[in-house]
Design a protein around this motif. Structure first.
Motif, PDB file in Angstrom:
ATOM      1  N   GLY A  15      28.697 -55.909  82.331  1.00 44.91           N
ATOM      2  CA  GLY A  15      29.619 -55.116  81.534  1.00 44.91           C
ATOM      3  C   GLY A  15      29.272 -53.631  81.543  1.00 44.91           C
ATOM      4  O   GLY A  15      28.117 -53.240  81.752  1.00 44.91           O
ATOM      5  N   TYR A  16      30.289 -52.809  81.335  1.00 51.59           N
ATOM      6  CA  TYR A  16      30.084 -51.356  81.282  1.00 51.59           C
ATOM      7  C   TYR A  16      29.980 -50.927  79.822  1.00 51.59           C
ATOM      8  O   TYR A  16      30.856 -51.203  79.007  1.00 51.59           O
ATOM      9  CB  TYR A  16      31.231 -50.623  81.957  1.00 51.59           C
ATOM     10  N   TYR A  17      28.900 -50.212  79.492  1.00 52.48           N
ATOM     11  CA  TYR A  17      28.613 -49.829  78.122  1.00 52.48           C
ATOM     12  C   TYR A  17      28.807 -48.334  77.868  1.00 52.48           C
ATOM     13  O   TYR A  17      28.548 -47.861  76.771  1.00 52.48           O
ATOM     14  CB  TYR A  17      27.168 -50.200  77.758  1.00 52.48           C
ATOM     15  N   GLY A  18      29.236 -47.607  78.873  1.00 51.83           N
ATOM     16  CA  GLY A  18      29.353 -46.171  78.722  1.00 51.83           C
ATOM     17  C   GLY A  18      28.088 -45.458  79.144  1.00 51.83           C
ATOM     18  O   GLY A  18      27.060 -46.071  79.455  1.00 51.83           O
ATOM     19  N   ARG A  19      28.159 -44.118  79.198  1.00 54.15           N
ATOM     20  CA  ARG A  19      27.035 -43.277  79.619  1.00 54.15           C
ATOM     21  C   ARG A  19      26.533 -43.644  81.013  1.00 54.15           C
ATOM     22  O   ARG A  19      25.347 -43.502  81.332  1.00 54.15           O
ATOM     23  CB  ARG A  19      25.885 -43.334  78.606  1.00 54.15           C
ATOM     24  N   GLY A  20      27.417 -44.173  81.839  1.00 53.78           N
ATOM     25  CA  GLY A  20      27.041 -44.545  83.193  1.00 53.78           C
ATOM     26  C   GLY A  20      26.202 -45.797  83.279  1.00 53.78           C
ATOM     27  O   GLY A  20      25.669 -46.104  84.335  1.00 53.78           O
ATOM     28  N   ALA A  21      26.083 -46.543  82.184  1.00 53.25           N
ATOM     29  CA  ALA A  21      25.193 -47.704  82.132  1.00 53.25           C
ATOM     30  C   ALA A  21      25.967 -48.993  82.353  1.00 53.25           C
ATOM     31  O   ALA A  21      26.886 -49.312  81.603  1.00 53.25           O
ATOM     32  CB  ALA A  21      24.470 -47.748  80.784  1.00 53.25           C
ATOM     33  N   TYR A  22      25.577 -49.746  83.370  1.00 51.79           N
ATOM     34  CA  TYR A  22      26.126 -51.067  83.629  1.00 51.79           C
ATOM     35  C   TYR A  22      25.041 -52.094  83.313  1.00 51.79           C
ATOM     36  O   TYR A  22      23.967 -52.068  83.887  1.00 51.79           O
ATOM     37  CB  TYR A  22      26.562 -51.197  85.086  1.00 51.79           C
ATOM     38  N   GLY A  23      25.325 -52.990  82.404  1.00 53.07           N
ATOM     39  CA  GLY A  23      24.342 -53.994  82.028  1.00 53.07           C
ATOM     40  C   GLY A  23      23.569 -53.583  80.797  1.00 53.07           C
ATOM     41  O   GLY A  23      23.385 -52.403  80.494  1.00 53.07           O
ATOM     42  N   ILE A  24      23.081 -54.578  80.073  1.00 58.42           N
ATOM     43  CA  ILE A  24      22.449 -54.345  78.775  1.00 58.42           C
ATOM     44  C   ILE A  24      21.135 -53.578  78.892  1.00 58.42           C
ATOM     45  O   ILE A  24      20.796 -52.781  78.016  1.00 58.42           O
ATOM     46  CB  ILE A  24      22.221 -55.696  78.043  1.00 58.42           C
ATOM     47  N   GLN A  25      20.399 -53.783  79.996  1.00 53.25           N
ATOM     48  CA  GLN A  25      19.134 -53.058  80.156  1.00 53.25           C
ATOM     49  C   GLN A  25      19.376 -51.565  80.313  1.00 53.25           C
ATOM     50  O   GLN A  25      18.728 -50.738  79.657  1.00 53.25           O
ATOM     51  CB  GLN A  25      18.353 -53.612  81.350  1.00 53.25           C
ATOM     52  N   ALA A  26      20.316 -51.205  81.178  1.00 53.68           N
ATOM     53  CA  ALA A  26      20.648 -49.788  81.362  1.00 53.68           C
ATOM     54  C   ALA A  26      21.222 -49.205  80.078  1.00 53.68           C
ATOM     55  O   ALA A  26      20.958 -48.045  79.737  1.00 53.68           O
ATOM     56  CB  ALA A  26      21.642 -49.629  82.506  1.00 53.68           C
ATOM     57  N   ALA A  27      22.009 -50.000  79.350  1.00 53.19           N
ATOM     58  CA  ALA A  27      22.595 -49.520  78.098  1.00 53.19           C
ATOM     59  C   ALA A  27      21.526 -49.267  77.045  1.00 53.19           C
ATOM     60  O   ALA A  27      21.571 -48.269  76.316  1.00 53.19           O
ATOM     61  CB  ALA A  27      23.612 -50.533  77.586  1.00 53.19           C
ATOM     62  N   ALA A  28      20.551 -50.165  76.955  1.00 51.37           N
ATOM     63  CA  ALA A  28      19.473 -49.988  75.985  1.00 51.37           C
ATOM     64  C   ALA A  28      18.702 -48.706  76.254  1.00 51.37           C
ATOM     65  O   ALA A  28      18.318 -47.979  75.330  1.00 51.37           O
ATOM     66  CB  ALA A  28      18.542 -51.204  76.024  1.00 51.37           C
ATOM     67  N   GLN A  29      18.482 -48.408  77.532  1.00 50.61           N
ATOM     68  CA  GLN A  29      17.786 -47.172  77.878  1.00 50.61           C
ATOM     69  C   GLN A  29      18.665 -45.956  77.634  1.00 50.61           C
ATOM     70  O   GLN A  29      18.198 -44.923  77.170  1.00 50.61           O
ATOM     71  CB  GLN A  29      17.350 -47.212  79.342  1.00 50.61           C
TER      72      GLN A  29
END
Length: 897
Positions: A284-298
């Motif tokens: 999933g896309y979470y915004g801020r260029g982050a795909y996936g929960i790990q990238a989103a958490a960072q």
């Protein structure tokens, strides 16, 4: 009257007495005429039927004559039958003049026998039959679709492409880089906290663990909307979202929707719910260029997914619903201002927590406690794929290290690394990297001005710090900017190191000893004599170079070689400690001949240098014509810091992928030199710092050992030194890295100085950086060395004259020199330092100003050479031989030996 009566016909009474034919038969016999009423007594029915003008169906009372007259007057029996049929049809048509009734079809629509509105209203049979048929048709199509459509063997490359995440030594994230265009890092379900899973389920698909993976009504609504040109909608279940993200593109078409439905059904049957949920949260896309929960958490909280709190998880589940409208920092469009987004995010966050309570996955008390603490404000966004400055060089070093590991030890191929998804933990100390960068930039800004002096253009610096105990690379300076200057100056560059190589000559003399002049060229240890720092050699200028047996050394053309010293100074008979202190060339080139340059080479390799960075073993090999990198020099000097224990430099401590450790560094050390050898080298290098050419390093304010180095033509200058805790090497040279044909350039006049030496800018940078890097660490002294070896005398020296111990030089500097070699290199080293030269060795008529790159004609510190006593004739430079692979392999990278 009776006589006039006519006699009744024969048989008439018999027919009258017979029962009348059935209505059906009579009607048939009369061409469809309706049957007459049943006869009454006395046969009046027949006459009534034949009576003229009688009302249809009324009983007749006339005689036979009357009936005949009626029949004849009406045109006979045929006319009477036609009239009766017409009357009957009139009754059927109810006065509308209609003829034969309509015949019903298989699908009775419009309805037969119905008129007006009723004709166009379908019957309940038609409606139910149509519905049943449509349902059967759809089920058949679905069955065929399930047979024809398979779950793709591979997920979309875009859904699988990930970034690699690099971490500093302290575990904080350094950068996200490599892999695909999207910032994605896939983690296993065990690395996604339960409260994050349930937040997504509560908000998106509360029946996830019970449903079949599809929502037919949701699909029907979406299809209807698209078919009628309305707003596009997506599937509503987590499984459908996972299928769309992982197996299909993002187009909004009926074909893609149909595939989504069919694949979702199949995926629900072959994958576990946890696999599907993990896939959904990872794609999933979470915004801020982050795909996936790990990238989103960072991206939002600068932490790993496994460390997310329940409150943070509730917010991140909201971003899956539309990150542009839920990121508190704002999005694109007037409806996505920071104020509006924050309001929406708080509302969605609160609603998600309530939903978790509603589905029984969170206690009310816990929810109330979370809400009481308030909304978990995300961190401010930052660009996570930034490779500017030193970061790009650090990533390059880490990548090269793990790519060059053997597969059996966890090495990763370049292709696999490019696919991404790795979490790479490095040895780099963030503070030390920043301190080294700031120190170099400060010295450069203060002294180097390319606009003021042309000679200041193209000045390059490189440096590295290594922890001696295990070889961990703590910091590097790779150049001005990784996106502008592509060569990593901390790694292999083809720059010669000059007199910083002399400690390896001394180590070989102490460990292996000088050869017996009367013995063969190859001698066993029992024929050799180990050398003490007190040993005396001839330090005069232009002494005649001799073989170990005392004969004059000649090149292949029969010419002699006379070595020059710094400033053409003659030092007389001096011991080796003093020769090291002032970096006198003549004692060390002769010492290398006495020990054997092959033994010197072995000592350099044992200390930690690599074979492919070493020059050919000509006489000037001992004076530093080799080209090891700053990293390798720092590591090799670290071997002396640890009293002889060697550890290869490394930059990665651990590599993980999908929650599994793919590589973990194990400390590997080996004995290189006995303790007395290493400790005596350290003692000699302490003298260099305290009262020799490296006195600039005295400003460190703690025990330090080091050595300066400058090469022929003033084309490079070095200072390499160490304390018990840290070993650092700093180099300086000039090269136009944008030029098509790159050459190392002279540094005379750079920074307004007459010439550049290791004692100048390199030693200044080393001292200032080390002072900051070691701040707060305990001051440690080096071990007191044990006596070692015997006091030997080199050619021209005698035990009778008193050797000069520590006569002070005019200035603590290293002058450039020219030195001999057997022949020019035949192997080009990679850009920016091609190492071929057109000059044959010792050719006095050859212009060595055309040397290029790393093949400086010489590589020494403080003096030059003279073939056959012809002053000023150039000596042949000797570049590093073989495949210049850097420290971990590949051009401008490292190689492990």
């Amino acid at each position: 009257m009776s006589g006039n009566r006519r006699k009744p016909p024969q048989g008439r009474g018999r027919r009258a007495a017979q029962p009348p034919p059935s209505p059906g038969r009579r009607a048939a016999s009369r061409g469809g005429q309706a049957p007459p009423p049943a006869p009454g007594p006395e046969g009046h029915g027949r006459r009534a039927a034949q009576g003229h003008g009688a009302a249809p169906g009324a009983p007749g009372h006339g005689g036979r004559a009357e009936a005949r007259r009626a029949a004849q007057g009406g045109g006979g029996r045929r006319r009477a039958a036609a009239a009766a049929a017409s009357a009957q049809a009139g009754r059927r048509g109810r006065g509308r003049g209609r003829g034969v009734p309509e015949r019903k079809r298989f699908i009775d629509y419009p309805r037969a026998g119905k008129y007006g509105v009723r004709r166009w209203l379908p019957s309940w049979k038609l409606v139910s039959g149509t519905c049943f048929g449509f349902f059967a048709l759809m089920m058949g199509a679905l069955g065929i679709g399930l047979l024809l459509v398979d779950v793709p063997n591979d997920e979309l490359a875009a859904a699988q492409a990930q970034k690699n995440v690099y971490y500093w030594k302290d575990g904080s994230q350094m950068v996200v880089a490599g892999g695909g265009d999207q910032n994605r890092q896939i983690v296993g379900i065990n690395e996604i906290p339960e409260h994050m899973r349930w937040a997504a389920i509560a908000a998106e698909n509360e029946t996830f663990y019970e449903d079949s993976g599809v929502d037919p009504m949701g699909i029907a609504r979406a299809v209807f909307k698209m078919a009628t040109g309305g707003e596009t909608q997506s599937g509503s279940t987590i499984t459908q979202q996972y299928v769309k993200n992982s197996y299909l593109d993002q187009s909004q078409t009926l074909t893609r929707k149909a595939k989504e439905l069919l694949i979702s059904i199949k995926v629900g049957g072959v994958k576990s719910k946890d696999e599907i949920l993990a896939g959904y949260l990872n794609t999933g896309y979470y915004g801020r260029g982050a795909y996936g929960i790990q990238a989103a958490a960072q991206a939002y909280y600068h932490k790993d997914a496994k460390n997310l709190s329940a409150s943070e998880s509730a917010f991140l589940s909201a971003t899956l619903n539309g990150p542009n409208l839920y990121d508190p920092q704002g999005g694109v469009g007037s409806a996505a201002t920071p104020e509006k987004n924050l309001k929406r995010a708080k509302a969605r966050w609160s609603w998600t927590l309530d939903r978790e309570v509603a589905i029984g996955r969170m206690d009310k008390s816990k929810r109330d406690a979370i809400k009481a603490k308030g909304f978990p404000d995300p961190k401010k966004p930052k660009k996570s794929t930034e490779l500017k400055g030193q970061t790009g060089y650090l990533v390059q070093l880490a990548d090269n290290y793990i790519k060059n590991l053997p597969a059996s030890e966890g090495g990763i191929s370049e292709r696999s690394l490019d696919q991404g998804g790795y979490r790479i933990h490095t040895t780099f100390d963030k503070k030390k990297v920043q301190q080294l960068q700031k120190t170099v930039e400060a010295v450069k800004k203060k002294n180097i001005d390319g606009e003021k002096r042309d000679v200041d253009k193209y000045v390059q610096f490189g440096g590295a710090s290594v922890r001696p105990q295990d070889g961990a690379i703590q910091a590097i300076y790779g150049g001005e900017d990784a996106v502008k200057h592509f060569t990593n100056n901390a790694d292999y560059t083809g720059v010669q190191v000059g007199s910083t190589f002399k400690p390896f000559v001394m180590a070989a003399a102490m460990r292996d000893g000088v050869r017996k002049p009367t013995g063969p060229e190859v001698q066993a240890p029992d024929m050799r004599t180990k050398v003490s720092p007190k040993s005396v050699y001839n330090g005069n200028n232009k002494i005649k170079l001799r073989n170990y047996d005392g004969t004059v050394w000649h090149d292949k053309d029969g010419r002699e070689w006379h070595q020059r010293n710094d400033g053409n100074e003659s030092r007389g008979m001096i011991n080796l400690r003093t020769a090291m202190q002032y970096s006198v060339n003549t004692p060390f080139i002769q010492l290398g001949m006495d020990v054997g340059t092959e033994k010197v080479k072995e000592a350099a390799l044992d200390a930690g240098l690599t074979k492919d960075s070493l020059a050919r073993t000509t006489p000037t090999f001992s004076l530093g014509t080799s080209q090891p990198s700053a990293i390798r020099m720092a590591s090799a000097y670290g071997t002396f810091a640890t009293s002889g224990t060697q550890a290869d430099p490394y930059s990665v401590t651990k590599v993980e992928r999908k929650g599994q450790v793919r590589y973990e560094h194990k400390r590997v050390t080996k004995p290189a030199f006995d303790r007395p050898v290493a400790d005596n080298i350290t003692s000699m290098l302490e003298t260099v710092v305290q009262k020799g050419t490296g006195t600039a390093a005295k400003g460190l304010g703690r025990p330090a050992a080091g050595k300066t180095g400058t090469t022929d033509g003033n084309k490079s200058a070095w200072f390499t030194g160490y304390t018990p805790q840290l070993s650092t090497s700093v180099g300086m040279w000039r090269v136009n890295d944008k030029a098509k044909s790159q050459k190392f350039l002279e540094m005379y006049g750079v920074g307004g100085q007459k010439s550049i030496h290791g004692a100048s800018f390199p030693a200044e940078i080393w001292t200032k950086y080390m002072k900051q890097a070691l701040k707060g660490t305990p001051i440690k002294k080096f071990p007191v060395p044990e006596p070692i070896g015997e006091k030997v005398y080199g050619d021209g020296a005698s035990p009778d004259p008193t050797p000069t111990e520590t006569s002070a030089p005019p200035t603590p500097s290293d002058e450039p020199s020219q030195t001999p070699s057997d022949k020019p290199s035949e192997t080009e080293s990679p850009s920016p330092s091609p190492s071929n030269t057109s000059c044959p060795p010792f050719d006095p008529n050859c212009d060595d100003n055309q040397d290029n790159g790393g093949s400086d004609n010489g590589g020494t510190d403080g003096g030059g050479g003279d073939p056959g006593g012809n002053t000023g004739d150039p000596g042949g430079g000797d570049p590093g031989g073989g495949d210049q692979g850097g420290i971990f392999g590949g051009p401008n990278s490292y190689r492990r030996e």
